[in-house]
Design an enzyme around this catalytic site. Sequence first.
Site, PDB file in Angstrom:
ATOM      1  N   CYS A 141       0.807  -1.223   0.000  1.00  0.00           N
ATOM      2  CA  CYS A 141       0.000   0.000   0.000  1.00  0.00           C
ATOM      3  C   CYS A 141       0.839   1.271   0.000  1.00  0.00           C
ATOM      4  CB  CYS A 141      -0.958  -0.011   1.185  1.00  0.00           C
ATOM      5  SG  CYS A 141      -2.110  -1.381   1.070  1.00  0.00           S
TER       6      CYS A 141
ATOM      7  N   HIS B 256      -3.670   7.115   2.015  1.00  0.00           N
ATOM      8  CA  HIS B 256      -3.998   5.778   1.530  1.00  0.00           C
ATOM      9  C   HIS B 256      -5.381   5.402   2.072  1.00  0.00           C
ATOM     10  CE1 HIS B 256      -3.927   1.634   0.579  1.00  0.00           C
ATOM     11  NE2 HIS B 256      -3.784   1.229   1.826  1.00  0.00           N
TER      12      HIS B 256
ATOM     13  N   ASN C  28     -10.054  -0.451  -0.869  1.00  0.00           N
ATOM     14  CA  ASN C  28      -8.599  -0.343  -0.832  1.00  0.00           C
ATOM     15  C   ASN C  28      -8.019  -0.896  -2.139  1.00  0.00           C
ATOM     16  OD1 ASN C  28      -5.874  -0.533  -0.322  1.00  0.00           O
ATOM     17  ND2 ASN C  28      -6.088  -1.492   1.685  1.00  0.00           N
TER      18      ASN C  28
HETATM   19  O1  UT7 Z   1      -3.906  -1.267   3.384  1.00  0.00           O
HETATM   20  C1  UT7 Z   1      -2.960  -1.984   4.065  1.00  0.00           C
HETATM   21  C2  UT7 Z   1      -3.065  -1.805   5.512  1.00  0.00           C
HETATM   22  N1  UT7 Z   1      -4.282  -2.386   5.987  1.00  0.00           N
HETATM   23  C3  UT7 Z   1      -4.988  -1.754   6.888  1.00  0.00           C
HETATM   24  O2  UT7 Z   1      -4.625  -0.671   7.266  1.00  0.00           O
HETATM   25  C4  UT7 Z   1      -6.193  -2.455   7.466  1.00  0.00           C
HETATM   26  C5  UT7 Z   1      -6.151  -2.415   8.959  1.00  0.00           C
HETATM   27  N2  UT7 Z   1      -7.213  -3.134   9.610  1.00  0.00           N
HETATM   28  C6  UT7 Z   1      -8.512  -2.765   9.529  1.00  0.00           C
HETATM   29  O3  UT7 Z   1      -8.859  -1.870   8.790  1.00  0.00           O
HETATM   30  C7  UT7 Z   1      -9.489  -3.433  10.442  1.00  0.00           C
HETATM   31  O4  UT7 Z   1      -8.797  -4.223  11.386  1.00  0.00           O
HETATM   32  C8  UT7 Z   1     -10.538  -4.344   9.718  1.00  0.00           C
HETATM   33  C9  UT7 Z   1     -11.501  -3.466   8.958  1.00  0.00           C
HETATM   34  C10 UT7 Z   1      -9.818  -5.303   8.787  1.00  0.00           C
HETATM   35  C11 UT7 Z   1     -11.348  -5.115  10.776  1.00  0.00           C
HETATM   36  O5  UT7 Z   1     -11.957  -4.223  11.693  1.00  0.00           O
HETATM   37  P1  UT7 Z   1     -11.809  -4.463  13.270  1.00  0.00           P
HETATM   38  O6  UT7 Z   1     -12.586  -3.383  13.927  1.00  0.00           O
HETATM   39  O7  UT7 Z   1     -10.345  -4.548  13.593  1.00  0.00           O
HETATM   40  O8  UT7 Z   1     -12.559  -5.808  13.464  1.00  0.00           O
HETATM   41  P2  UT7 Z   1     -11.988  -7.203  14.038  1.00  0.00           P
HETATM   42  O9  UT7 Z   1     -11.113  -7.853  13.048  1.00  0.00           O
HETATM   43  O10 UT7 Z   1     -11.465  -6.979  15.426  1.00  0.00           O
HETATM   44  O11 UT7 Z   1     -13.354  -7.992  14.166  1.00  0.00           O
HETATM   45  C12 UT7 Z   1     -14.393  -7.585  15.056  1.00  0.00           C
HETATM   46  C13 UT7 Z   1     -15.526  -8.582  14.943  1.00  0.00           C
HETATM   47  C14 UT7 Z   1     -15.056 -10.024  15.076  1.00  0.00           C
HETATM   48  O12 UT7 Z   1     -16.069 -10.738  15.758  1.00  0.00           O
HETATM   49  P3  UT7 Z   1     -15.934 -11.069  17.317  1.00  0.00           P
HETATM   50  O13 UT7 Z   1     -14.667 -11.830  17.464  1.00  0.00           O
HETATM   51  O14 UT7 Z   1     -15.888  -9.723  17.996  1.00  0.00           O
HETATM   52  O15 UT7 Z   1     -17.169 -11.854  17.598  1.00  0.00           O
HETATM   53  C15 UT7 Z   1     -14.974 -10.507  13.654  1.00  0.00           C
HETATM   54  O16 UT7 Z   1     -15.134 -11.891  13.535  1.00  0.00           O
HETATM   55  O17 UT7 Z   1     -16.136  -8.476  13.638  1.00  0.00           O
HETATM   56  C16 UT7 Z   1     -16.123  -9.770  13.006  1.00  0.00           C
HETATM   57  N3  UT7 Z   1     -15.945  -9.579  11.564  1.00  0.00           N
HETATM   58  C17 UT7 Z   1     -16.957  -9.318  10.734  1.00  0.00           C
HETATM   59  N4  UT7 Z   1     -18.282  -9.201  10.912  1.00  0.00           N
HETATM   60  C18 UT7 Z   1     -19.046  -8.925   9.855  1.00  0.00           C
HETATM   61  C19 UT7 Z   1     -14.779  -9.588  10.857  1.00  0.00           C
HETATM   62  N5  UT7 Z   1     -15.042  -9.360   9.564  1.00  0.00           N
HETATM   63  C20 UT7 Z   1     -16.385  -9.189   9.461  1.00  0.00           C
HETATM   64  C21 UT7 Z   1     -17.227  -8.918   8.374  1.00  0.00           C
HETATM   65  N6  UT7 Z   1     -18.556  -8.768   8.606  1.00  0.00           N
HETATM   66  N7  UT7 Z   1     -16.774  -8.755   7.125  1.00  0.00           N
END
Ligand code: UT7
Length: 330
Positions: A117, A257, A287
């Site tokens: 990225c 980004h 992204n």
């Molecule tokens: O571009 C390169 C660099 N990349 C980035 O900068 C991305 C950085 N990361 C992020 O943007 C975020 O971490 C994500 C958008 C990928 C995820 O958001 P988050 O707030 O960190 O969510 P999480 O991974 O902690 O998941 C929270 C909950 C989980 O459920 P539990 O364990 O709390 O029950 C996940 O299983 O949300 C669940 N979850 C989803 N639910 C519905 C994960 N993906 C999804 C989904 N739809 N697509």
Amino acid sequence: MTKKITAAITAVGGFVPEDRLTNQDLEKMVDTNDEWIRTRTGISERRILKGEGKATSDMAAPAVLDLLKKRGIEASEIDCLIVATVTPDMVFPATANVVCDKIGAVNAWGYDLSAACSGFLFALTTGASYIESGRYKKVVVVGADKMSAIVDYTDRNTCILFGDGAAAVLLEPNDEGYGILDSQLKTDGSGRYYLNMKAGGSAYPASVETVTNREHFAFQEGKTVFKFAVKGMADVSADLLDRNKLTGADIAWLVPHQANLRIIDATAERLGLPKEKVMINIQRYGNTTAATIPLCLWEWQNQLKKGDNLVFAAFGGGFTWGATLVKWAI
Ligand code: UT7
């Protein structure tokens, strides 16, 4: 005394495929919902390049042609073309070679640059050095990724994030102080475990096993990357302003980004920039990896004024991150 030569951005071109993949479409593919995706990431839809054999170069080439048309020059005038991408058409030869062939850049040399990225910022700084040294007069820097080629559409953690797109800038010498003024770029390879595509390289060449294990897809440990990204992108942008003795008040636009709206907001807040000064199109494209920053420039170019100070900022796989200060030249 001869004046210092800087690398000015003298034209911007872009290309996004027509096909849209909406949050509603994804609801039918994995266990997710529109509300979760919008509140956690800011994304509503992404563009997807469809068609047998269609590749990153099929977006990069029209982006460069768009740029050439705007500048009113021929492809044969390009000296060097760098493609920042993690989704090259093939492992080799470089996508830059393919793009040069497709557009008729018969006098250019070129290569691909892999920094995920942050790829566009790394390539922009590299390309600017060629101009600053006086060695070349027209360098094209492309950010292009067909992320749909490496996204696992059964993995809800990643498939909601990414889209396809390409955009490019032309760099030319300037002796009036416009263009790329400063860059602060960073890499930390210990971050490689949290965002990667495991197989297909020399460590794990393609095999029946790697395919079965779904290791030819992008993997991300989202929470970890998020933590590093929020801090990394804000810190490096603030440092860049400090060492140039600037504050948020001196900046016309932040060009971040587009990985997650919450990361963008944190960077803007750290620099003291209101929302109106931040380019955001993540809701429409998701992204697009190396393409996000030049795609923003492509969409906002009519609102930019000569002399505007811009801060480009990125964080991505590697880890790689950085920020670049630009004085707009056109
Ligand atoms: O571009 C390169 C660099 N990349 C980035 O900068 C991305 C950085 N990361 C992020 O943007 C975020 O971490 C994500 C958008 C990928 C995820 O958001 P988050 O707030 O960190 O969510 P999480 O991974 O902690 O998941 C929270 C909950 C989980 O459920 P539990 O364990 O709390 O029950 C996940 O299983 O949300 C669940 N979850 C989803 N639910 C519905 C994960 N993906 C999804 C989904 N739809 N697509």
